[in-house]
Design a protein around this motif. Structure first.
Motif, mmCIF file in Angstrom:
data_model
loop_
_atom_site.group_PDB
_atom_site.id
_atom_site.type_symbol
_atom_site.label_atom_id
_atom_site.label_comp_id
_atom_site.label_asym_id
_atom_site.label_seq_id
_atom_site.Cartn_x
_atom_site.Cartn_y
_atom_site.Cartn_z
ATOM 1 N N VAL A 136 -10.139 -7.426 -3.889
ATOM 2 C CA VAL A 136 -10.095 -7.844 -2.491
ATOM 3 C C VAL A 136 -8.666 -7.714 -1.961
ATOM 4 C CG1 VAL A 136 -10.327 -9.808 -0.918
ATOM 5 C CG2 VAL A 136 -12.084 -9.385 -2.645
ATOM 6 N N ALA A 137 -7.691 -8.180 -2.745
ATOM 7 C CA ALA A 137 -6.293 -8.117 -2.313
ATOM 8 C C ALA A 137 -5.826 -6.675 -2.141
ATOM 9 C CB ALA A 137 -5.405 -8.836 -3.324
ATOM 10 N N PHE A 138 -6.280 -5.784 -3.020
ATOM 11 C CA PHE A 138 -5.925 -4.368 -2.900
ATOM 12 C C PHE A 138 -6.445 -3.794 -1.585
ATOM 13 C CE2 PHE A 138 -7.376 0.058 -3.637
ATOM 14 C CZ PHE A 138 -6.135 0.667 -3.782
ATOM 15 N N ASN A 139 -7.723 -4.045 -1.286
ATOM 16 C CA ASN A 139 -8.294 -3.567 -0.022
ATOM 17 C C ASN A 139 -7.582 -4.194 1.172
ATOM 18 O OD1 ASN A 139 -10.202 -1.956 -1.257
ATOM 19 N ND2 ASN A 139 -11.824 -3.487 -1.175
ATOM 20 N N GLU A 140 -7.280 -5.477 1.059
ATOM 21 C CA GLU A 140 -6.629 -6.174 2.166
ATOM 22 C C GLU A 140 -5.260 -5.566 2.462
ATOM 23 O OE1 GLU A 140 -5.764 -10.770 3.613
ATOM 24 O OE2 GLU A 140 -6.141 -10.353 1.492
ATOM 25 N N GLY A 141 -4.508 -5.248 1.413
ATOM 26 C CA GLY A 141 -3.193 -4.643 1.618
ATOM 27 C C GLY A 141 -3.283 -3.312 2.338
ATOM 28 N N LEU A 142 -4.258 -2.489 1.940
ATOM 29 C CA LEU A 142 -4.429 -1.190 2.601
ATOM 30 C C LEU A 142 -4.899 -1.368 4.042
ATOM 31 C CD1 LEU A 142 -6.088 0.962 -0.209
ATOM 32 C CD2 LEU A 142 -3.753 1.164 0.694
ATOM 33 N N LEU A 143 -5.761 -2.340 4.289
ATOM 34 C CA LEU A 143 -6.250 -2.567 5.648
ATOM 35 C C LEU A 143 -5.151 -3.088 6.562
ATOM 36 C CD1 LEU A 143 -9.715 -4.125 4.773
ATOM 37 C CD2 LEU A 143 -9.343 -1.940 5.933
ATOM 38 N N GLU A 186 -11.887 -10.521 6.043
ATOM 39 C CA GLU A 186 -13.343 -10.469 5.969
ATOM 40 C C GLU A 186 -13.823 -9.079 5.577
ATOM 41 O OE1 GLU A 186 -14.882 -11.799 9.677
ATOM 42 O OE2 GLU A 186 -14.314 -13.897 9.350
ATOM 43 N N THR A 187 -13.181 -8.051 6.105
ATOM 44 C CA THR A 187 -13.568 -6.677 5.788
ATOM 45 C C THR A 187 -13.260 -6.353 4.330
ATOM 46 O OG1 THR A 187 -13.145 -6.017 8.077
ATOM 47 C CG2 THR A 187 -13.273 -4.260 6.445
ATOM 48 N N ALA A 188 -12.116 -6.804 3.840
ATOM 49 C CA ALA A 188 -11.753 -6.573 2.437
ATOM 50 C C ALA A 188 -12.776 -7.218 1.509
ATOM 51 C CB ALA A 188 -10.360 -7.124 2.169
ATOM 52 N N GLU A 189 -13.194 -8.447 1.830
ATOM 53 C CA GLU A 189 -14.179 -9.135 1.001
ATOM 54 C C GLU A 189 -15.548 -8.455 1.107
ATOM 55 O OE1 GLU A 189 -14.075 -13.124 2.394
ATOM 56 O OE2 GLU A 189 -12.296 -13.667 1.215
ATOM 57 N N PHE A 190 -15.903 -8.012 2.311
ATOM 58 C CA PHE A 190 -17.192 -7.345 2.493
ATOM 59 C C PHE A 190 -17.283 -6.075 1.653
ATOM 60 C CE2 PHE A 190 -19.394 -3.815 4.564
ATOM 61 C CZ PHE A 190 -20.692 -4.286 4.528
ATOM 62 N N GLU A 209 -4.694 -0.239 -7.749
ATOM 63 C CA GLU A 209 -3.752 0.733 -7.196
ATOM 64 C C GLU A 209 -3.610 1.971 -8.069
ATOM 65 O OE1 GLU A 209 -1.247 -2.657 -9.031
ATOM 66 O OE2 GLU A 209 -3.030 -2.434 -7.778
ATOM 67 N N ASP A 210 -3.992 1.862 -9.346
ATOM 68 C CA ASP A 210 -3.912 3.011 -10.237
ATOM 69 C C ASP A 210 -5.110 3.939 -10.105
ATOM 70 O OD1 ASP A 210 -1.549 2.005 -11.146
ATOM 71 O OD2 ASP A 210 -2.342 1.224 -13.027
ATOM 72 N N LEU A 211 -6.093 3.566 -9.298
ATOM 73 C CA LEU A 211 -7.291 4.376 -9.121
ATOM 74 C C LEU A 211 -7.155 5.389 -8.002
ATOM 75 C CD1 LEU A 211 -10.055 1.610 -9.456
ATOM 76 C CD2 LEU A 211 -9.385 3.291 -11.182
ATOM 77 N N VAL A 212 -6.115 5.293 -7.182
ATOM 78 C CA VAL A 212 -6.004 6.172 -6.014
ATOM 79 C C VAL A 212 -4.641 6.851 -5.971
ATOM 80 C CG1 VAL A 212 -7.598 4.762 -4.667
ATOM 81 C CG2 VAL A 212 -5.157 4.341 -4.499
ATOM 82 N N THR A 213 -4.597 7.953 -5.244
ATOM 83 C CA THR A 213 -3.340 8.635 -4.970
ATOM 84 C C THR A 213 -3.027 8.494 -3.486
ATOM 85 O OG1 THR A 213 -4.532 10.721 -4.616
ATOM 86 C CG2 THR A 213 -3.647 10.309 -6.830
ATOM 87 N N PRO A 214 -1.764 8.586 -3.089
ATOM 88 C CA PRO A 214 -1.399 8.402 -1.672
ATOM 89 C C PRO A 214 -2.082 9.431 -0.767
ATOM 90 C CG PRO A 214 0.543 8.321 -3.075
ATOM 91 C CD PRO A 214 -0.578 8.801 -3.942
ATOM 92 N N GLN A 215 -2.579 8.971 0.363
ATOM 93 C CA GLN A 215 -3.275 9.830 1.329
ATOM 94 C C GLN A 215 -2.683 9.640 2.720
ATOM 95 O OE1 GLN A 215 -5.680 12.080 0.330
ATOM 96 N NE2 GLN A 215 -5.169 11.365 -1.741
ATOM 97 N N ARG A 216 -3.026 10.547 3.604
ATOM 98 C CA ARG A 216 -2.500 10.501 4.971
ATOM 99 C C ARG A 216 -2.939 9.237 5.697
ATOM 100 N NH1 ARG A 216 -0.352 14.475 7.978
ATOM 101 N NH2 ARG A 216 -0.941 15.983 6.380
ATOM 102 N N TYR A 217 -4.185 8.850 5.471
ATOM 103 C CA TYR A 217 -4.719 7.635 6.089
ATOM 104 C C TYR A 217 -4.884 6.549 5.040
ATOM 105 C CZ TYR A 217 -5.970 10.568 10.095
ATOM 106 O OH TYR A 217 -5.932 11.413 11.165
ATOM 107 N N ARG A 218 -4.525 5.311 5.396
ATOM 108 C CA ARG A 218 -4.733 4.221 4.467
ATOM 109 C C ARG A 218 -6.225 3.947 4.282
ATOM 110 N NH1 ARG A 218 -0.943 6.092 4.243
ATOM 111 N NH2 ARG A 218 1.197 5.333 4.198
ATOM 112 N N LEU A 219 -7.033 4.186 5.305
ATOM 113 C CA LEU A 219 -8.475 4.005 5.149
ATOM 114 C C LEU A 219 -9.059 5.024 4.169
ATOM 115 C CD1 LEU A 219 -9.706 3.075 8.737
ATOM 116 C CD2 LEU A 219 -9.409 1.592 6.749
ATOM 117 N N GLN A 220 -8.461 6.203 4.063
ATOM 118 C CA GLN A 220 -8.917 7.147 3.051
ATOM 119 C C GLN A 220 -8.629 6.606 1.652
ATOM 120 O OE1 GLN A 220 -10.485 10.557 3.523
ATOM 121 N NE2 GLN A 220 -11.058 9.608 1.576
#
Length: 242
Positions: A116-123, A140-144, A61-72
């Motif tokens: 994986v958990a970080f990606n999953e939360g955003l997804l 599955e997408t977070a793990e991929f 979570e420290d690698l990114v800044t808040p964006q308009r889209y969570r996918l961004q």
């Protein structure tokens, strides 16, 4: 703490270069330039050094800044991690330690599962906002995404070594290929996969509540006509330009 930083920087370079099993305390000592007494003042063994290196890794979570889209934010996090592994000796050493499951396999699992958990939360939040295609399975997408990143990183190291100057570009190309299968078209068209994304400025109000049931409408992607495409805040008819 300067001496401790020198030791960990050197350890990252040594572990990244030859791996945990082949590395010795003498290798770290020689690379760091500190005295033997100084090294043993901070660390009792090679295992102790490796554990300290793993414990200090930057959370996703420290690698990114808040964006308009969570996918961004998903895209930015993966690109930022690529840059970190290229530029930060400690991160490279940690990455190899995790792959080799040393000094304790638990640390490698934790490192990967945290991402994986970080990606999953955003997804999950992306789904709540209508950014995901209907067929997408979040876990599955977070793990991929993590698996694909690891594979690309290993290939890059094998072909180009640890100094792949275009790693962010390679990761961006990978994400450009897979995101059309994850995002709805209206959101995918807005995503930026540029290699400089790890330096992106915030693109939404950091103080606004997130999508956990109490978010404000201005931070929520609103379903468009027939629910097919969300209209992000500030981009609807009559909205001012960014």
């Amino acid at each position: 703490m300067r001496t401790r930083r020198q030791i960990l920087d050197a350890a990252g370079e040594v572990f990244a270069g030859i791996g945990y099993e082949k590395a010795t305390v003498s290798d770290v000592l020689e690379r760091s330039g500190v005295t033997k007494g100084a090294l043993y003042f901070h660390f009792s063994s090679k295992e102790d050094i490796a554990r300290a290196l793993l414990a200090e890794q930057t959370p996703s979570e420290d690698l990114v800044t808040p964006q308009r889209y969570r996918l961004q934010e998903v895209v930015d996090g993966v690109i930022a991690l690529a840059g970190r592994l290229r530029d930060d000796a400690r991160a490279r050493g940690c990455f190899r330690l995790c792959l080799e499951h040393g000094p304790d396999g638990k640390y490698g699992r934790d490192w990967f599962l945290e991402r994986v958990a970080f990606n999953e939360g955003l997804l999950v939040r992306a789904r709540e906002r209508g950014e995901l295609a209907a067929h997408v399975t979040v876990r599955e997408t977070a793990e991929f995404l993590v698996s694909a990143f690891i594979g690309l990183q290993l290939m890059s190291q094998a072909v180009d070594g640890e100094t792949d100057l275009d790693m962010e570009g390679r990761v961006g190309l990978l994400l450009r290929q897979v995101m059309p299968h994850i995002a709805i078209p209206a959101v995918c068209a807005e995503l930026d996969f540029g290699p400089a994304r790890h330096r992106a400025a915030p693109d939404r109000d950091e103080d606004a509540p997130d999508q956990d049931g109490d978010a404000s409408d201005r931070d929520r992607a609103t379903p468009g006509r027939d629910g097919a495409a969300p209209v992000p805040p500030g981009r609807g008819p009559g909205a001012p330009g960014r």
